[in-house]
Design a protein around this motif. Structure first.
Motif, PDB file in Angstrom:
ATOM      1  N   CYS A 115       0.811  -1.218   0.000  1.00 16.14           N
ATOM      2  CA  CYS A 115       0.000   0.000   0.000  1.00 16.14           C
ATOM      3  C   CYS A 115       0.848   1.274   0.000  1.00 16.14           C
ATOM      4  CB  CYS A 115      -0.940   0.020   1.210  1.00 16.14           C
ATOM      5  SG  CYS A 115      -2.366  -1.094   1.051  1.00 16.14           S
ATOM      6  N   LYS A 177      -4.929  -0.209  -6.427  1.00 18.30           N
ATOM      7  CA  LYS A 177      -4.485  -1.306  -5.556  1.00 18.30           C
ATOM      8  C   LYS A 177      -5.479  -2.466  -5.500  1.00 18.30           C
ATOM      9  CE  LYS A 177      -0.664   0.700  -4.204  1.00 18.30           C
ATOM     10  NZ  LYS A 177       0.661   0.205  -4.620  1.00 18.30           N
ATOM     11  N   MET A 257      -3.253  -2.354   5.253  1.00 18.80           N
ATOM     12  CA  MET A 257      -4.084  -2.716   4.109  1.00 18.80           C
ATOM     13  C   MET A 257      -5.152  -1.678   3.791  1.00 18.80           C
ATOM     14  SD  MET A 257      -4.475  -6.762   5.092  1.00 18.80           S
ATOM     15  CE  MET A 257      -5.797  -6.981   3.921  1.00 18.80           C
ATOM     16  N   CYS A 259      -5.260   0.636   1.668  1.00 18.06           N
ATOM     17  CA  CYS A 259      -5.480   0.906   0.248  1.00 18.06           C
ATOM     18  C   CYS A 259      -6.447  -0.075  -0.396  1.00 18.06           C
ATOM     19  CB  CYS A 259      -4.148   0.863  -0.502  1.00 18.06           C
ATOM     20  SG  CYS A 259      -3.338  -0.751  -0.491  1.00 18.06           S
ATOM     21  N   LEU A 260      -6.758  -1.182   0.285  1.00 17.45           N
ATOM     22  CA  LEU A 260      -7.646  -2.191  -0.281  1.00 17.45           C
ATOM     23  C   LEU A 260      -9.097  -2.018   0.161  1.00 17.45           C
ATOM     24  CD1 LEU A 260      -5.351  -5.327   0.133  1.00 17.45           C
ATOM     25  CD2 LEU A 260      -5.810  -4.025  -1.945  1.00 17.45           C
TER      26      LEU A 260
END
Length: 262
Positions: A115, A177, A257, A259-260
């Motif tokens: 990320c 991403k 995480m 960015c997910l």
């Protein structure tokens, strides 16, 4: 009479202003040893085509990258198996249909800065360039592995690594991403002819990818460096040890995480 007959038989040659021989009506006659313009023209056309090939290749890749923004691509390994008549197991699923444990496991195992970078982890890459082993280890982000699987060939070389870098930056910019991770988990190989998280979960554990446990996800991630010789369903002692290390890092990467998330 003899001289007249010789004169009649000769070609009427004169010299033009530049000294070139001319025939009747002032038409230029070819000089001895002068290269024909047709050969030069063909050489220029061949050189132009050679220069055009990289541009066409780039255009095709950009077009495919745009298409793959919406459609899940095959990997080059899958295409190779199809072309040679070998079986392929793969069921493409969205990221929401894959267990978060598997997402965490591959980040913990393959790319903990997923990320934080823009497709390429330059710090890790510099470390590898400075290492005498070169591209034989490390530095491949999940994004770089994804573009390698989708656009390039297997094996290790400086040429392929050099191509991975701009392609990874392009994929990060075009896909984002979530899409990169989604494609990666749908093209990664987890056994002979077994591609993608859904096929791997069904093949090795008899369940859907969304139902994978922490331990099962860690086993799958542990086999990624060599999925043909390493088995998630029948793990060796080394695979179990690697899976235990990955499982121990799952809690550490959970906060990396962001960015997910949608």
């Amino acid at each position: 009479m003899g001289n007249e007959s010789v004169a009649v038989g000769r070609i009427d040659r004169t010299r033009g202003p530049d000294g070139a021989a001319t025939g009747p009506g002032g038409r230029d006659l070819p000089r001895a040893g002068r290269p024909r313009s047709g050969g030069r023209g063909r050489a220029r056309r061949v050189a132009g085509l050679i220069l055009l090939l990289p541009i066409l290749g780039l255009a095709v890749i950009v077009f495919l990258a745009l298409v793959y923004s919406a459609l899940t691509p095959p990997s080059t390994l899958m295409l190779g198996r199809w072309l040679t008549g070998q079986p392929v197991q793969r069921t493409a699923v969205p990221l929401d249909a894959i267990s978060p444990h598997l997402v965490q496991a591959v980040i913990a195992s393959e790319d903990q800065r997923f990320c934080a970078h823009r497709g390429v982890d330059w710090t890790a890459l510099r470390d590898v360039v400075d290492d005498e082993e070169g591209p034989s280890r490390g530095a491949s982000t999940i994004t770089m592995q994804t573009v390698k699987n989708v656009f390039l060939w297997p094996g290790r070389s400086y040429i392929r690594k050099g191509l991975e870098i701009p392609l990874a930056m392009l994929a990060d910019a075009l896909w984002g991403k979530r899409r990169v991770m989604e494609i990666y988990l749908n093209v990664a190989e987890w056994g002979e002819g077994v591609f993608g998280a859904q096929a791997a979960a069904r093949h090795w554990f008899g369940k859907d990818a969304r139902a994978l446990t922490r331990g099962e996800a860690a086993l799958l991630a542990a086999t990624l460096p060599n999925p043909i010789e390493r088995s998630a369903g029948k793990p060796s002692r080394g695979v179990r040890a690697a899976a235990a290390r990955i499982q121990g890092r799952l809690g550490q990467v959970e906060g990396l995480m962001g960015c997910l998330r949608r």
